[in-house]
Design a protein around this motif. Structure first.
Motif, PDB file in Angstrom:
ATOM      1  N   ASP A  70      72.820  45.499  58.132  1.00  0.00           N
ATOM      2  CA  ASP A  70      71.413  45.474  58.529  1.00  0.00           C
ATOM      3  C   ASP A  70      71.131  46.349  59.740  1.00  0.00           C
ATOM      4  N   PHE A  71      72.121  46.553  60.596  1.00  0.00           N
ATOM      5  CA  PHE A  71      71.916  47.303  61.833  1.00  0.00           C
ATOM      6  C   PHE A  71      71.965  48.816  61.625  1.00  0.00           C
ATOM      7  N   VAL A 128      69.050  53.889  59.222  1.00  0.00           N
ATOM      8  CA  VAL A 128      69.020  54.603  60.495  1.00  0.00           C
ATOM      9  C   VAL A 128      69.445  56.043  60.247  1.00  0.00           C
ATOM     10  N   ARG A 142      71.296  43.379  68.388  1.00  0.00           N
ATOM     11  CA  ARG A 142      69.999  43.695  67.785  1.00  0.00           C
ATOM     12  C   ARG A 142      70.054  45.099  67.197  1.00  0.00           C
ATOM     13  N   GLY A 143      69.542  45.247  65.991  1.00  0.00           N
ATOM     14  CA  GLY A 143      69.560  46.542  65.328  1.00  0.00           C
ATOM     15  C   GLY A 143      68.797  47.619  66.067  1.00  0.00           C
ATOM     16  N   ASP A 144      67.711  47.250  66.739  1.00  0.00           N
ATOM     17  CA  ASP A 144      66.899  48.253  67.429  1.00  0.00           C
ATOM     18  C   ASP A 144      67.560  48.782  68.699  1.00  0.00           C
ATOM     19  N   ALA A 145      68.673  48.208  69.103  1.00  0.00           N
ATOM     20  CA  ALA A 145      69.369  48.651  70.311  1.00  0.00           C
ATOM     21  C   ALA A 145      70.588  49.530  70.001  1.00  0.00           C
ATOM     22  N   SER A 157      71.027  52.612  68.450  1.00  0.00           N
ATOM     23  CA  SER A 157      70.969  54.050  68.763  1.00  0.00           C
ATOM     24  C   SER A 157      71.124  54.313  70.250  1.00  0.00           C
ATOM     25  N   ARG A 193      70.919  59.828  64.730  1.00  0.00           N
ATOM     26  CA  ARG A 193      70.710  58.915  65.850  1.00  0.00           C
ATOM     27  C   ARG A 193      71.982  58.136  66.180  1.00  0.00           C
ATOM     28  N   ASP A 246      75.364  40.849  64.267  1.00  0.00           N
ATOM     29  CA  ASP A 246      74.389  39.776  64.384  1.00  0.00           C
ATOM     30  C   ASP A 246      75.119  38.468  64.654  1.00  0.00           C
TER      31      ASP A 246
END
Length: 194
Positions: A56-57, A61, A35-38, A40, A65, A9
């Motif tokens: 956090d990332f 999860v 970004r954490g959603d990116a 995987s 993945r 981050d």
């Protein structure tokens, strides 16, 4: 060559670590993710040997993945309790403080690439501690407060007076080092106490 993915981050931190790693002959940064959603998708696309990531990332999860890639997790000491879910003997995870020096991170990447342990002892001890500084009643008060309940509602829910709830909130703030109730909720949540 150790193919490394950075999932951190903050553009400044991400860029600085990438710059430092570029000077190493045996490490190549194959992707940078902020970004954490990116994370995987980047792991699937780049197939890194090691990933360096903010807690956090990667917290929560599904390990599947992230592939079989070892992860060097950088965590703030206040968030150490949240590391508990990552401490698993079947998963190659290294743990360092988020303020670790560049050479410590470089050494951590190399060690994880060889499947050697990388652990900050203080963070691991904090992660494994079974309790926080809050009493069970203080935890109840803070959970209700975190859910948005005003003092009067917390008092009714727990059978307390409003003054007692305010006293609990004051003690909680002092214990966690917060200045406000909102800050106390945030800090206790990050530490895994609520």
């Amino acid at each position: 060559m150790i193919r490394t993915l950075l999932a951190l981050d903050g553009a400044l931190v991400l860029g600085a670590l990438s710059f430092v790693l570029a000077a190493e002959d045996d490490i190549r940064v194959v992707a940078e993710v902020d970004r954490g959603d990116a994370v995987s998708a980047a792991v699937r696309a780049q197939r890194p040997d090691v990933m360096v990531a903010d807690l956090d990332f990667v917290e929560g999860v599904d390990p599947g993945r992230l592939g079989l890639c070892p992860v060097l997790v950088l965590a703030h000491p206040h968030r150490a309790r949240r590391l508990r879910g990552l401490l698993c003997p079947t998963r190659a995870v290294g743990i360092l403080r988020s303020d670790a020096g560049p050479q410590r991170v470089i050494d951590g990447i190399r060690r994880l690439a060889r499947r050697e342990p990388v652990l900050d002892a203080d963070l691991v001890v904090a992660a494994l501690r079974s309790d926080g500084p809050l009493t069970s009643r203080e935890t109840e008060v803070l959970r209700l407060t975190a859910a948005g309940a005003p003092v009067a509602e917390v008092a009714v829910s727990l059978g307390l007076t409003r003054g007692t709830v305010r006293n609990h909130l004051g003690r909680i703030a002092r214990k966690v080092g917060a200045r406000t109730r909102v800050e106390a909720v945030r800090m206790a949540g990050e530490a895994g106490w609520i």
